[in-house]
Design a protein around this motif. Sequence first.
Motif, PDB file in Angstrom:
ATOM      1  N   ALA A  31     -66.309  54.211   9.360  1.00 42.77           N
ATOM      2  CA  ALA A  31     -66.047  54.864   8.076  1.00 42.77           C
ATOM      3  C   ALA A  31     -67.263  54.725   7.155  1.00 42.77           C
ATOM      4  N   VAL A  86     -70.091  56.898   8.451  1.00 39.77           N
ATOM      5  CA  VAL A  86     -69.821  58.333   8.361  1.00 39.77           C
ATOM      6  C   VAL A  86     -69.020  58.662   7.101  1.00 39.77           C
ATOM      7  N   ALA A 137     -67.606  61.010   4.269  1.00 42.66           N
ATOM      8  CA  ALA A 137     -67.180  62.402   4.447  1.00 42.66           C
ATOM      9  C   ALA A 137     -68.293  63.388   4.101  1.00 42.66           C
ATOM     10  N   ASN A 178     -66.470  69.925  14.476  1.00 44.94           N
ATOM     11  CA  ASN A 178     -65.780  70.229  13.226  1.00 44.94           C
ATOM     12  C   ASN A 178     -64.318  69.797  13.280  1.00 44.94           C
ATOM     13  N   ARG A 236     -64.018  66.006  13.064  1.00 39.04           N
ATOM     14  CA  ARG A 236     -64.169  65.457  11.712  1.00 39.04           C
ATOM     15  C   ARG A 236     -62.817  65.460  10.991  1.00 39.04           C
ATOM     16  N   MET A 267     -60.358  62.230   9.957  1.00 37.54           N
ATOM     17  CA  MET A 267     -59.731  62.013   8.645  1.00 37.54           C
ATOM     18  C   MET A 267     -58.227  61.824   8.795  1.00 37.54           C
ATOM     19  N   LYS A 301     -59.970  57.391  10.419  1.00 36.09           N
ATOM     20  CA  LYS A 301     -61.267  56.843  10.870  1.00 36.09           C
ATOM     21  C   LYS A 301     -62.407  57.304   9.996  1.00 36.09           C
ATOM     22  N   ILE A 302     -62.201  58.388   9.272  1.00 29.92           N
ATOM     23  CA  ILE A 302     -63.194  58.914   8.333  1.00 29.92           C
ATOM     24  C   ILE A 302     -62.463  59.086   7.000  1.00 29.92           C
ATOM     25  N   PRO A 303     -63.083  58.647   5.900  1.00 35.54           N
ATOM     26  CA  PRO A 303     -62.404  58.791   4.606  1.00 35.54           C
ATOM     27  C   PRO A 303     -62.041  60.258   4.360  1.00 35.54           C
ATOM     28  N   PHE A 304     -60.846  60.474   3.881  1.00 40.39           N
ATOM     29  CA  PHE A 304     -60.376  61.844   3.661  1.00 40.39           C
ATOM     30  C   PHE A 304     -61.108  62.496   2.492  1.00 40.39           C
ATOM     31  N   ASP A 305     -61.659  63.656   2.776  1.00 41.18           N
ATOM     32  CA  ASP A 305     -62.300  64.467   1.733  1.00 41.18           C
ATOM     33  C   ASP A 305     -61.756  65.879   1.928  1.00 41.18           C
ATOM     34  N   VAL A 351     -64.341  68.782   2.501  1.00 39.14           N
ATOM     35  CA  VAL A 351     -64.996  68.737   3.812  1.00 39.14           C
ATOM     36  C   VAL A 351     -63.990  69.098   4.912  1.00 39.14           C
TER      37      VAL A 351
END
Lengths: 150, 150
Positions: A15, A18, A20, B44, B47, B51, B55-59, B62
């Motif tokens: 996180a 990467v 966002a 894509n 990504r 989210m 695992k990836i901050p939610f935006d 994006v």
Amino acid sequence: MKKLTACLLAGAALAMAVPASAQFAKAEDAIKYRKNALFVMQQNFGRVAGMAGGKIPFDAGVAAESAAVAEYMAKLPWAGFGPGTDKGETKAKPEIWTDKAKFDDYAKKMQDEMSKLTIAAKSGNLDNIKVAVNATGGACKSCHDDFRAK
Amino acid sequence: MKKLTACLLAGAALAMAVPASAQFAKAEDAIKYRKNALFVMQQNFGRVAGMAGGKIPFDAGVAAESAAVAEYMAKLPWAGFGPGTDKGETKAKPEIWTDKAKFDDYAKKMQDEMSKLTIAAKSGNLDNIKVAVNATGGACKSCHDDFRAK
């Protein structure tokens, strides 16, 4: 429990690595992304250019569709040129990052020409398409000359 | 004069080998095309899935943009599965061509789910996105299970 902690830490590290706003898990993915997007673009552009050059029989519908896909694809590669993506399996010259304003200008120019090509292809007029193919090809070439290693 | 004739013949041969309805100069290009389009799509989609899985901050911005690109890319690979593209650097199973109706169904299903994901991502509601990511991931997996070699 250890495994869970390891997973959570790995997740947190990922996180952080990467955000966002960044786009790729690894520099390698970014490099592959821009190359793949450019290949998909080139295949579509090349089909229209082949028709403009008389190497492929002209089909207005296929030309219009291919130009539209090429125009869309032309927007994508740039996300793959982020910081840290200058090393690896790439012909990208360091100047992309040291002279970024110029690179961005070329990138914009190419996208603009690709948009004009879509308009020309939609018109179905082969002479218009030829003019737009030449301008677009020129935009590709300028950038390759300055920013891509042989 | 000989050179010109040779060029004209080469042009004619190419023109016959590549009618406008076909898409690629070589099977190798078609294979690379579908792989590259799928990679751009997957990056894509991945990504957004990252989210959805935390695992990836939610935006939301994006996510919406990435889902839209994935949806567009989902339309492209199929042109690369034409006749004669079953051999080469590919994990594509022969069943793609012998059971084409089923393959086409899976391809359509995946595109439909990807469209739903774009709608979910535009809503900005992470729960909706999670549902759509799972459905889309399931559509990818069904097709890989049946039509992609390990």
